[in-house]
Write a protein that holds these residues in place. Sequence first.
Motif, short mmCIF file in Angstrom:
data_model
loop_
_atom_site.label_atom_id
_atom_site.label_comp_id
_atom_site.label_asym_id
_atom_site.label_seq_id
_atom_site.Cartn_x
_atom_site.Cartn_y
_atom_site.Cartn_z
N GLY A 53 2.51 2.12 5.88
CA GLY A 53 2.79 3.37 6.59
C GLY A 53 3.93 3.22 7.57
O GLY A 53 4.87 4.01 7.60
N ARG A 54 3.85 2.14 8.36
CA ARG A 54 4.83 1.94 9.44
C ARG A 54 6.22 1.60 8.89
O ARG A 54 7.23 2.04 9.43
CB ARG A 54 4.34 0.83 10.35
N LEU A 55 6.25 0.81 7.82
CA LEU A 55 7.56 0.33 7.32
C LEU A 55 8.14 1.20 6.21
O LEU A 55 9.35 1.16 5.96
CB LEU A 55 7.44 -1.11 6.84
N ILE A 56 7.27 1.94 5.50
CA ILE A 56 7.79 2.72 4.36
C ILE A 56 7.62 4.24 4.57
O ILE A 56 8.60 4.97 4.66
CB ILE A 56 7.10 2.29 3.04
N PHE A 57 6.34 4.67 4.63
CA PHE A 57 6.10 6.12 4.54
C PHE A 57 6.58 6.90 5.77
O PHE A 57 7.20 7.94 5.62
CB PHE A 57 4.61 6.38 4.29
#
Lengths: 202, 163
Positions: A53-57
């Motif tokens: 979540g933090r790095l992609i979405f």
Amino acid sequence: MGEKKEPVVKAASEDESEKFGAEMYEESARAMRQVGARVVLSVGAAILIWLAGRLIFVPIAQGLTEQLLGYPVAGIVGAIIAVALAVIIFTVFIDIRRLTGGLAGIMAYHFGKASGEVQKAEYDNYRTALDGVLYVVIVSLSYLLFVDYLATIHTAIPAILLILIVIWAIFALYRSTRAVANIVGKYTSKAANELEKQAKKK
Amino acid sequence: MSTAEEITNFKQALRLYGAKTLHLLLSAMLIWLFGVLVFIPMASSIGWNAELVCTLIVLVAFTILVSRAISGFKNLIDTFSVFPARKYLIKRGLAKENAVAVSKQILYMLSIVVLYLLYFPFLVRLHPAFSGIMLILVVIFVFFLALKTLRVSHRAITTWLYS
């Protein structure tokens, strides 16, 4: 989830005390077998979801300017991930309670054996003490997982949630230490009696 | 007061206040630990206003618990002070009453210094001047306690210095 069995706690005589200890070890091993792997997997999954979540979405969603039902996409993605994490954390909570039950039994057995008695009340006290402190630790760690996603929904949410957690933690720790004080209180009254005996001898 | 009476007093104090005081002090310690080491750093990562609110909440809870524990703790110190007095001070030539008074004052001083150190992280976060003001008050209070101690023990101290 495995069948939840509350350990039967009696004791007083040495045999019963030994039996209680064996039962607690068995219960603890059973709990570890049944829920140990699931706790590790759940925590692993929560960390992976958090990382993805933090790095992609969230970065992708932050790049989108469109709105969905009047809400920014980043906020909606943050809310979805927060809900997924909440579900996982909730299951971990239930499993941890099972593990602390066994652990409290082992502690009650070992400390109770030293003082010559293992009692139901003592088991309950150890369990309450362990539960309280562990819950505060888990909630604090969970908050760290949630904080970024909650901030994407609204910047005030992490602050309000933290304030609520602090207030809850104060009450949880107070309850937990009452249980510890009950255990220690028993030893202090014994120590006082011992002191009186020594004074009489002199 | 005879040894048996002293022990009975301590035992009674332990029975009456021991568990309750221990409960309150343990709660205060745990709240302090979680507050100072976990919650306040978390809040400071959000912003200064969240940090201030969290500091105030933890400070109020800590103060309530400590203030409720103080009377029991004082009673425990008062009854316990006989033992260090007997073990360390009476042997050095102090009269029994004076030895008990000195031991009590020393324990009060230690407790006040420890209490100040526990309050320090909260006070510094509210404003650095608060911790300074409190330190001044603590120093004055400790000075008066030390004065009281010296008043009853100056003869023993001078004798010890000249011996």
